[in-house]
Design an enzyme around this catalytic site. Structure first.
Site, PDB file in Angstrom:
ATOM      1  N   GLU A 149       0.976  -1.077   0.071  1.00 31.22           N
ATOM      2  CA  GLU A 149       0.128   0.112  -0.263  1.00 31.22           C
ATOM      3  C   GLU A 149       1.121   1.132  -0.038  1.00 31.22           C
ATOM      4  OE1 GLU A 149      -3.451   0.274  -0.109  1.00 31.22           O
ATOM      5  OE2 GLU A 149      -2.689   2.319  -0.327  1.00 31.22           O
ATOM      6  N   ARG A 152      -0.680   8.000   1.310  1.00 30.15           N
ATOM      7  CA  ARG A 152       0.119   9.015   2.495  1.00 30.15           C
ATOM      8  C   ARG A 152      -1.212   9.506   3.303  1.00 30.15           C
ATOM      9  NH1 ARG A 152       0.242  13.319  -2.025  1.00 30.15           N
ATOM     10  NH2 ARG A 152      -1.835  12.187  -2.779  1.00 30.15           N
ATOM     11  N   LYS A 205       7.794  -1.406  -2.236  1.00 29.11           N
ATOM     12  CA  LYS A 205       7.350  -0.564  -1.069  1.00 29.11           C
ATOM     13  C   LYS A 205       8.368   0.111  -0.476  1.00 29.11           C
ATOM     14  CE  LYS A 205       5.119   1.277   2.214  1.00 29.11           C
ATOM     15  NZ  LYS A 205       3.995   1.997   2.653  1.00 29.11           N
ATOM     16  N   GLY A 258       9.161  12.615   9.151  1.00 28.33           N
ATOM     17  CA  GLY A 258       8.925  11.751  10.227  1.00 28.33           C
ATOM     18  C   GLY A 258       7.758  10.785   9.923  1.00 28.33           C
ATOM     19  N   CYS A 261       6.031   5.806   8.796  1.00 30.50           N
ATOM     20  CA  CYS A 261       6.464   4.965   7.706  1.00 30.50           C
ATOM     21  C   CYS A 261       8.085   5.352   7.352  1.00 30.50           C
ATOM     22  CB  CYS A 261       5.681   5.256   6.483  1.00 30.50           C
ATOM     23  SG  CYS A 261       4.075   4.593   6.732  1.00 30.50           S
ATOM     24  N   ARG A 331       3.744  10.313  15.414  1.00 25.85           N
ATOM     25  CA  ARG A 331       4.888   9.555  15.536  1.00 25.85           C
ATOM     26  C   ARG A 331       5.861   9.945  14.769  1.00 25.85           C
ATOM     27  NH1 ARG A 331       1.981   4.202  12.836  1.00 25.85           N
ATOM     28  NH2 ARG A 331       0.897   5.817  11.698  1.00 25.85           N
TER      29      ARG A 331
HETATM   30  C1  UDX Z   1       4.782   8.021   3.293  1.00 24.80           C
HETATM   31  C2  UDX Z   1       4.709   7.683   1.819  1.00 24.80           C
HETATM   32  O1  UDX Z   1       4.747   9.037   0.968  1.00 24.80           O
HETATM   33  C3  UDX Z   1       3.713   6.934   1.314  1.00 24.80           C
HETATM   34  O2  UDX Z   1       3.529   6.548   0.106  1.00 24.80           O
HETATM   35  C4  UDX Z   1       3.728   5.587   2.376  1.00 24.80           C
HETATM   36  O3  UDX Z   1       3.064   4.631   1.958  1.00 24.80           O
HETATM   37  C5  UDX Z   1       3.784   5.826   3.602  1.00 24.80           C
HETATM   38  O4  UDX Z   1       4.790   6.753   3.897  1.00 24.80           O
HETATM   39  P1  UDX Z   1       3.399   9.459   4.857  1.00 24.80           P
HETATM   40  O5  UDX Z   1       4.189   8.858   5.870  1.00 24.80           O
HETATM   41  O6  UDX Z   1       1.775   9.796   5.136  1.00 24.80           O
HETATM   42  O7  UDX Z   1       3.515   8.789   3.582  1.00 24.80           O
HETATM   43  O8  UDX Z   1       3.825  10.975   4.612  1.00 24.80           O
HETATM   44  P2  UDX Z   1       4.717  11.792   3.451  1.00 24.80           P
HETATM   45  O9  UDX Z   1       3.780  12.652   2.714  1.00 24.80           O
HETATM   46  O10 UDX Z   1       5.369  11.168   2.627  1.00 24.80           O
HETATM   47  O11 UDX Z   1       5.674  12.913   4.277  1.00 24.80           O
HETATM   48  C6  UDX Z   1       6.519  12.264   5.345  1.00 24.80           C
HETATM   49  C7  UDX Z   1       7.136  13.469   5.808  1.00 24.80           C
HETATM   50  O12 UDX Z   1       8.245  14.023   5.025  1.00 24.80           O
HETATM   51  C8  UDX Z   1       6.582  14.279   6.510  1.00 24.80           C
HETATM   52  O13 UDX Z   1       7.133  14.501   7.850  1.00 24.80           O
HETATM   53  C9  UDX Z   1       6.735  15.419   5.619  1.00 24.80           C
HETATM   54  O14 UDX Z   1       6.653  16.572   6.432  1.00 24.80           O
HETATM   55  C10 UDX Z   1       8.137  15.462   5.200  1.00 24.80           C
HETATM   56  N1  UDX Z   1       8.393  15.980   3.964  1.00 24.80           N
HETATM   57  C11 UDX Z   1       7.830  15.588   2.673  1.00 24.80           C
HETATM   58  C12 UDX Z   1       9.423  16.985   3.716  1.00 24.80           C
HETATM   59  O15 UDX Z   1      10.059  17.246   4.906  1.00 24.80           O
HETATM   60  N2  UDX Z   1       9.644  17.499   2.630  1.00 24.80           N
HETATM   61  C13 UDX Z   1       8.938  17.174   1.598  1.00 24.80           C
HETATM   62  O16 UDX Z   1       9.356  17.623   0.429  1.00 24.80           O
HETATM   63  C14 UDX Z   1       7.892  16.103   1.570  1.00 24.80           C
END
Ligand code: UDX
Length: 434
Positions: A149, A152, A205, A258, A261, A331
């Protein structure tokens, strides 16, 4: 089809509701009776835009029910495994206890001719091992597929209903037919459907998450260089992102990534590569992790600079503690880690977040959680925007100045207009921006 979804966290609850939306009949099963009771009332126990509406619609239509009894899977043709795989205590590797327990109980309760589909993020090799267990429990009749999966948080409903791609790992290619049927509305709408072996599906993944984490740490490393060379990382990111081979997304510098994931997935990936004897191939991920954690330390140092090197006793307004906007998830949140670090240095930290303060208070009860941004800002010596909620992006520098004691702002996500804030008399610091 009749479907069961085992585990009703962010992934499972969203998947269950989305499958009901696609027209299937779904039972969501979880060991947490309180969570099950809430979901059964159409009440989602975490914040995810659009999910409450979707769950409520289908609990009303009768296509979606929830149960804390594994026996409820007996009628289902397909079972999705959506339980968590957190970082193991005291180790980099993933803790598979929930997956193992769920498979054991599911294999006993399900019809032997049904299909198990793994969605949890697992170390490569797990599907092969679980296949053996499932087949042993069902006299070789049940089949196992692996269907990672990619949703986001904050976009979970849209990502599940209209994913970029559907990846299915199988032992026998014919087994993929069941998921082709189940996801027919999406496949018909043009979503690519890739069938591969178990190991490749599992790796897709973690490779995707490792790449995304690398992109963020890359731009944060560039932010450090920009700071040292008096350059601007936002313009740099825009300029390199215009090269289609690089792409502009996931190049936002700031306090780092953070969530539930990226951090734990890259660590589990390194741990698994070590086990496979190819640890050096992923050695760069240690640097990715290090650069990411360094951003938090750098933010704490920036705060100290903005407070003229006296942190103890100063009042700090922290705006945003969720790991990203449109989520109540804290988290491994860089924002919360920074707030806690400043508190440990003696600052009085007033925290506001539109959704995440209850979860944050469970982890760090000693911070001062307030109900409005204004309350956090009142009398602040330093303002820190750490999660880019729209409300904070819209803050007016002049109106904000009227609330605080000192006009000093740290923009941990580079979302404020530095010129406007400076014109209103603020000392502004971002991450790698001028
Ligand atoms: C992530 C993956 O994007 C997703 O495909 C997977 O299934 C699960 O992990 P998610 O944890 O929901 O999803 O958050 P994401 O939007 O990826 O952001 C992760 C972190 O990166 C956040 O803390 C965000 O603030 C940070 N981030 C993201 C940055 O610091 N800079 C960016 O340009 C993008």
């Amino acid at each position: 089809m009749r479907i069961s979804v085992i585990g009703t966290g962010y992934l499972g609850a969203t998947h269950a509701a989305a499958m009901a939306e696609l027209g299937h009949t779904v039972v969501g099963v979880d060991t947490d009776s309180a969570k099950v009771a809430r979901l059964a009332r159409g009440d989602v126990p975490f914040y995810e835009p659009g999910l409450t509406e979707l769950v409520a619609r289908h609990t009303r239509s009768g296509r979606l029910v929830f149960s804390d009894d594994m026996g409820a899977v007996a009628d289902a043709d397909v079972h999705f495994l959506c339980v968590g795989t957190p970082q193991a205590g005291g180790a980099q590797a993933a803790d598979l206890a929930q997956v193992d327990a769920a498979v054991l109980r599911l294999a006993k309760a399900m019809r032997p001719d049904s299909v198990v589909v793994g969605k949890s993020t697992v170390p490569v090799g797990t599907a092969e091992r679980l296949r053996g267990e499932v087949r042993e429990a069902t006299a070789g009749r049940a089949r196992l597929l692996w269907n990672p999966e990619f949703l986001r948080e904050g976009f979970a409903v849209a990502d599940t209903l209209r994913p970029d791609r559907i990846v299915v790992g199988v032992q026998d290619e014919a087994d993929a037919a069941v998921l082709a049927e189940l996801y027919a509305p999406q496949i018909d709408a043009g979503v690519p459907f890739l069938v591969t072996d178990y190991a490749t599906a599992e790796l897709v993944k973690v490779a995707a998450n490792a790449f995304l984490a690398t992109k963020i740490s890359f731009i944060n490393a560039m932010a450090d260089i920009c700071d040292a060379a008096a350059a601007d990382v936002t313009t740099l990111a825009t300029a390199i992102g215009l090269d289609e081979r690089i792409g502009s997304r996931f190049l936002r510098a700031g306090i780092g990534f953070g969530g539930g994931c990226l951090p734990k997935d890259i660590r589990a990936f390194m741990a698994r590569a070590d086990e496979l004897g190819v640890g050096t191939s992923l050695a760069f991920l240690r640097e990715v992790d290090r650069v990411n954690l360094q951003q938090r330390e750098a933010a704490v140092r920036s705060a100290a600079v903005l407070l003229d090197d006296t942190v103890a006793g100063r009042r700090v307004a922290v705006l945003g503690v969720a790991f990203k906007p449109d989520s109540d998830d804290v988290r491994d949140s860089p924002a919360l880690a920074i707030a806690a670090a400043l508190h440990l240095q003696g600052a009085q930290v007033a925290v506001h977040d539109p959704r995440a303060t209850a979860n944050a208070a469970r982890l760090y009860p000693t911070l001062d959680y307030v109900d409005s941004a204004e309350a956090a800002l009142a009398g602040a010596d330093l303002t820190m925007v750490l999660t880019e909620w729209q409300d904070y992006r819209n803050l007016e520098p002049a109106a904000t100045a009227a609330l605080v004691a000192r006009r000093a702002v740290f923009d941990g996500r580079n979302v404020l207009d530095a010129d406007r804030w400076r014109s209103a008399g603020w000392t502004y610091r971002g991450v790698g921006v001028r």
